[in-house]
Design an enzyme around this catalytic site. Structure first.
Site, PDB file in Angstrom:
ATOM      1  N   HIS A  33      33.826  49.334  58.982  1.00 46.26           N
ATOM      2  CA  HIS A  33      32.973  48.579  59.898  1.00 46.26           C
ATOM      3  C   HIS A  33      33.860  47.963  60.966  1.00 46.26           C
ATOM      4  CE1 HIS A  33      28.537  47.281  59.593  1.00 46.26           C
ATOM      5  NE2 HIS A  33      28.641  48.572  59.562  1.00 46.26           N
TER       6      HIS A  33
ATOM      7  N   HIS B  61      29.918  59.084  64.494  1.00 45.68           N
ATOM      8  CA  HIS B  61      29.826  58.314  63.256  1.00 45.68           C
ATOM      9  C   HIS B  61      28.962  59.024  62.217  1.00 45.68           C
ATOM     10  CE1 HIS B  61      29.902  54.514  60.972  1.00 45.68           C
ATOM     11  NE2 HIS B  61      28.660  54.817  60.649  1.00 45.68           N
TER      12      HIS B  61
ATOM     13  N   ASP C 178      24.707  52.228  49.674  1.00 44.57           N
ATOM     14  CA  ASP C 178      25.138  53.595  49.375  1.00 44.57           C
ATOM     15  C   ASP C 178      25.310  53.790  47.876  1.00 44.57           C
ATOM     16  OD1 ASP C 178      25.302  54.787  51.922  1.00 44.57           O
ATOM     17  OD2 ASP C 178      27.141  53.706  52.348  1.00 44.57           O
TER      18      ASP C 178
ATOM     19  N   ASN D 118      38.462  58.405  50.769  1.00 45.46           N
ATOM     20  CA  ASN D 118      39.333  58.041  51.880  1.00 45.46           C
ATOM     21  C   ASN D 118      38.537  57.493  53.051  1.00 45.46           C
ATOM     22  OD1 ASN D 118      38.542  60.235  53.797  1.00 45.46           O
ATOM     23  ND2 ASN D 118      39.250  61.504  52.121  1.00 45.46           N
TER      24      ASN D 118
ATOM     25  N   GLU E 204      19.034  49.606  63.548  1.00 42.49           N
ATOM     26  CA  GLU E 204      19.893  49.549  62.364  1.00 42.49           C
ATOM     27  C   GLU E 204      19.721  48.217  61.641  1.00 42.49           C
ATOM     28  OE1 GLU E 204      23.910  50.780  63.218  1.00 42.49           O
ATOM     29  OE2 GLU E 204      23.235  52.628  64.141  1.00 42.49           O
TER      30      GLU E 204
END
Lengths: 740, 236
Positions: free
Chosen positions: A88, A42, A110, A499, A309
């Site tokens: 996700h 990832h 982001d 993408n 996380e």
């Protein structure tokens, strides 16, 4: 003993050996945990990186390409647009509501990390067969999660897709796109600089949620053991949109006041990723005091703190002089802020327990970020490919008009039940709302400097696993072409693309073949249409019970309108208009790979229609010009379901039926890349035909709009009311919802 | 004189930009009132905008009503100042007991963002003053908890006193009596679930919200609010 630990953390034996040789000694447990998350599929793109290099990423407007938190393009007049898409998928399979919600939260960070205010979200969603209760549970949970988080955090969700296919049964695709806007001169990058500067952790406390999410969840497939999967639930984080909302406002104010030299979100791999990436990109090192990290619960180990996380956190790099004012801004927005690190020279990332306490980990920061293994995994063409391609759909029986009506009724579906649950209007920018070919947003409101701005942006997300399963290269090229055409249908010129590559297990050579082919197809189409790829996300291991999903590259195309003069006409028929189809004179179409072949006949073989890029490019320009000039009253590209479904969708949207001739030479359900339906005032038709001819396209009059019936001579007969009822009811019925 | 409209910003509000933009587009002057301040002096009217004040995790508006600015809003309203709560702002006003009743979850148990038709039911409020009852407007709604409810006696009072100011033509959320907006007895405090600020530009699909906001601006220009209204005692 060590062997068991690295494997449990998701590292292979070879990877563990590389770490040892990089450090010149065996790593301790904390170091191993940090490498495990950073070298996960990832975070490191270790299986896809060699292929991604083939994508065209440069263009006049590109300010920031792939590799940063988001791509950024120049929109002119001092404005820039930031764009990012992510998946996700795995969290949403385990815990649909929170998985989808935290996907939204992550993508927002982001975008504002780049200095942009997030102004729009989109959600391309793919679920299993709705007849399966588990698929319905996942679908409704995901939609609620997007609604619950997105609406509350205050960023409109302006579109997306909803697709059902049995291959996504236990592994839904939950992709999320975010778009932001910023004054071009405020662009910031996620890098640390200046020895002695401080790393300030903003936002939520750090807890045990999401530990190892990137390695355990996102970089492995699912088993068929329900208990094993249920046990992964604690790896899914829990979202807090209110915290995120305050974090957005605080960070944007910090940026407005020039109080930060760099800023980075905490997403996958948490603090380990944020500290190593900012240091590595800035060519510096960092000391991180793990004891200074505000925690949600007592007794957390350093490795848990470093790989957690927990959501809604940011890392800001601040000069000591700016710190007091930065803390004031955070206090105003009730955002927690703690100095957890110091920028150092020399490039080492050191984890300390107290500023003067013991060193718990000491690694070169760049090795976490840049020295991840790169795999050239074996590639193999699927054994059954030749057989499947030889089995064309042209052998399928041509339906009688009444039968064709049933087919149209079965394929019509209004996504309104989904997008009604999303605030799609906030910020007063949404000119074309969800449900159109592409969303169209004014560039105004928050994030845009005051004063009139005539510009608008268009956004479309597109994917087609039917095409890509049959031919990942051409299928992906066709997806890019369709996405560009969608933005043209609202009057925009495509200027950039991101993408989200959703594929199966990269350890299967057939999956790697699909990925490699898809990237080549995307590269080819993007080069031919001059659309740079400014970012992307790769999601692998989308599989369950040993079966890979069909390859599903999803693209999001950003279009620009330099001067928005009015609302585009929409995908509708207007009674009294003439219906015209525009495309290349000898445009290719095919029933193979079509929605009709798969959904009506369960047929998935054959070869896809070819694309003529120069003709497609001319069509994009013509359509955008016609829409911009207000020369047409309805416009819709012909895609899934061919001419029949496109006409039916325009009819139910406009509340007008049609009577048209059957097209010559192709089926009413055949699909092809470069065709657009127009609803035109009749006396404008000759000019339109001539204009198309000038650019070597053909505008063919099909018939008239109006009445209560939908008729394609000799091919289709259907009542408008029946079609409208089927269209509205399809989704609530599929999801077994009543009273909606 | 240009009407000065204060738009209250709670942490978690998200429609404040839109309210400011709409007010200014219609010729008013807008300023943000911070939730932590105790003064609303100098404004001619107050808008409580939509959003999720303080996250709305407990119950919409339940925490926002305790914000320091709310004491100023209450004082301003008591002195006759025009106060309009839109969506989350309506929820805050009911929690603050400036308006009766409550907003519960929509009948269909989903969030609803769509344009609906509403009808002006009374012109005896700061938001509908001068608009003929029966006027129909197309304005978006955007809420999960917009299903207005109250006891029978309150409903009788609202109806009898002309305090139901807006009604849904086709009730989307289950609100009792198709209620989309109500006022206090004096008509100077109004709460409504639809978002008039989202319908002030034909480019976005409807200008009908401007009809309501213009009415508010006219009232705000005309009303003479005591200079010290909205100021409560002793915040140093």
């Amino acid at each position: 003993m060590q062997g068991h630990i690295h494997r449990a953390l998701g590292l292979t034996d070879d990877e563990a050996d590389s770490i040892e040789s990089l450090l010149g000694r065996p790593p301790n447990h904390l170091e191993l945990a940090m490498y495990a998350v950073m070298w996960s599929e990832h975070c490191s793109y270790k299986s896809s990186r060699v292929h991604l290099k083939r994508l065209p990423t440069e263009g006049e407007r590109v300010l920031v390409g792939p590799g940063e938190n988001a791509g950024v393009v120049d929109a002119g007049d001092g404005l820039a647009v930031a764009l990012r898409i992510e998946s996700h998928n795995h969290p949403s399979a385990i815990e649909p509501y929170q998985g989808a919600a935290t996907g939204v939260g992550g993508i927002l960070r982001d975008i504002f990390t780049m200095g942009a205010r997030p102004i729009a979200l989109m959600d391309p969603l793919r679920f299993g067969d709705p007849a399966d209760p588990r698929s319905r549970w996942i679908a409704t949970g995901v939609i609620s999660g997007i609604s619950g988080y997105g609406n509350s955090v205050g960023v409109p969700t302006v579109g997306g897709e909803i697709v059902f296919d049995e291959c996504y049964g236990d592994n839904p695709l939950v992709n999320v796109l975010c778009c932001g806007v910023l004054p071009k001169d405020r662009l910031v990058l996620g890098r640390a600089s200046g020895e002695g500067n401080l790393a300030v952790l903003l936002g939520s406390t750090t807890g045990r949620d999401g530990i190892g999410g990137v390695s355990v969840l996102a970089s492995a497939g699912f088993s068929d053991d329900a208990d094993t999967e249920a046990a992964k639930r604690p790896n899914v984080q829990v979202g807090d949109p209110y915290e995120e909302k305050r974090l957005i406002e605080a960070c944007l104010q910090l940026l407005d006041e020039s109080l930060v030299v760099g800023i980075q979100d905490l997403g996958g791999a948490g603090l380990t990723c944020a500290t190593s990436e900012t240091a590595s990109r800035g060519g510096v090192g960092m000391d991180v005091n793990v004891a200074a990290v505000p925690r949600r619960e007592p007794g957390m180990e350093p490795w848990e703190v470093m790989t957690s996380e927990s959501q809604e956190r940011m890392l800001a790099i601040v000069t000591p002089g700016s710190l007091p004012r930065a803390m004031e801004v955070c206090e105003r927005w009730e955002v927690r802020a703690a100095v957890v690190g110091r920028v150092t020279g020399g490039g080492r990332l050191r984890i300390l327990d107290g500023w003067d306490g013991p060193v718990l980990a000491d690694v070169p920061a760049s090795t976490l970020h840049e020295d991840a293994p790169v795999y050239e995994r074996p590639i193999r063409v699927p054994a059954d490919l030749a057989v499947r391609r030889a089995d064309g759909a042209s052998r399928l029986p041509d339906p009688a008009p009444r039968e064709a009506a049933d087919h149209v009724l079965g394929m019509l579906s209004d996504p309104a039940w989904v997008y009604r649950q999303y605030d799609h209007q906030l910020f007063l920018n949404t000119v074309v709302a969800p449900g159109g070919d592409a969303a169209l947003l004014r560039l105004a409101g928050p994030g845009v400097p005051p004063g009139p701005c005539p510009k608008a942006i268009a956004l479309s997300t597109d994917g087609n696993s039917r095409w890509c399963a049959l031919d990942p290269r051409l299928g992906t090229a066709l997806v890019v072409a369709e996405s560009a055409l969608n933005v043209a249908c609202v009057g925009a010129v495509p200027i950039a693309l991101v993408n989200c590559l959703n594929f199966g297990n990269p350890e299967h050579p057939e999956t790697m073949w699909q990925l490699s082919e898809a990237i080549d197809g995307m590269a080819e189409a993007c080069r031919a249409l001059a659309i740079p790829v400014i970012g992307g996300n790769v999601s692998l291991y989308n599989e369950s019970r040993g079966r890979d999903i069909d390859p599903t590259p999803v693209v999001a195309t950003l279009g620009l309108v330099d001067h928005l003069r009015g609302r585009p006409p929409g995908a509708q028929l207007v009674a009294g208009n003439t219906i015209v189809v525009v495309g290349p004179p000898d445009g290719d179409t095919s029933l193979s790979g079509s929605k009709w072949a798969k959904e009506i006949h369960g047929h998935t073989g054959g070869t896809l229609p070819a694309i003529d890029y120069p003709a497609h490019q001319r069509l994009l320009t013509l359509v955008a010009d016609l829409v911009g000039e207000g020369a047409v009253e309805g416009v819709h590209d012909v895609s899934d379901g061919g001419l029949a479904l496109a006409l039916a969708e325009m009819a139910v949207s406009g509340g007008a039926g049609f009577t048209v001739d059957a097209p010559v030479g192709y089926s009413i359900f055949a699909e092809g890349p470069s065709r657009v339906l127009l609803s035109v005032v009749s006396d404008r038709v000759p000019a339109l035909v001539a204009r198309a001819q000038q650019v070597e396209l053909r505008a063919e009059v099909l018939g008239q709009a109006g009445g209560r019936d939908m008729v394609i001579a000799g091919r289709l007969e259907l009542g408008l009311e029946d079609a409208t009822r089927a269209w509205r009811g399809a989704l609530p019925r599929a999801l077994a919802l009543t009273g909606q | 004189m240009t009407a000065r409209i204060g738009v209250v910003l709670f942490p978690g509000s998200n429609c404040e930009h839109d309210a400011v933009e709409a007010v200014e587009k219609l010729g008013g002057q807008a300023e943000i009132l911070w939730h932590g301040d105790r003064s609303a002096s100098g404004v001619d009217a107050i808008i409580l905008p939509g959003g999720f004040a303080h996250g709305d995790y407990l119950r919409p508006g339940a925490i926002a009503r305790f914000s320091p600015i709310m004491t100023a809003v209450e004082a301003f309203a008591r002195d006759g100042g025009p106060v309009v709560g839109i969506c989350n702002g309506f929820q805050v006003l009911t929690e603050a007991h400036l308006l009766p009743g409550a907003l519960q979850k929509n009948r269909g148990l989903t969030f609803l963002c769509q344009t609906v038709e509403i009808e002006v039911a009374s012109d005896q409020s700061v938001l509908t003053s001068g608009i003929s009852p029966g006027t129909r407007l197309r304005v978006p709604i955007n809420h999960f908890e917009g299903n207005y409810t109250c006891d029978q006696r309150t409903l009788d009072e609202l109806v009898g006193e002309g305090r139901v100011v807006l009604r849904y033509v086709d009730n989307p959320n289950g609100s009792v009596g198709d209620i989309a907006g109500i006022s206090n007895p004096a008509g100077n405090v109004v709460g409504l679930m639809p978002h008039p600020e989202r319908a002030v530009d034909p480019l976005l699909g409807s200008e009908d919200g401007a009809v309501l906001l213009r009415a508010l601006l006219s009232v705000a220009e005309a009303v003479v609010v005591p200079a010290d209204a909205g100021t409560t005692t002793a915040n140093s």
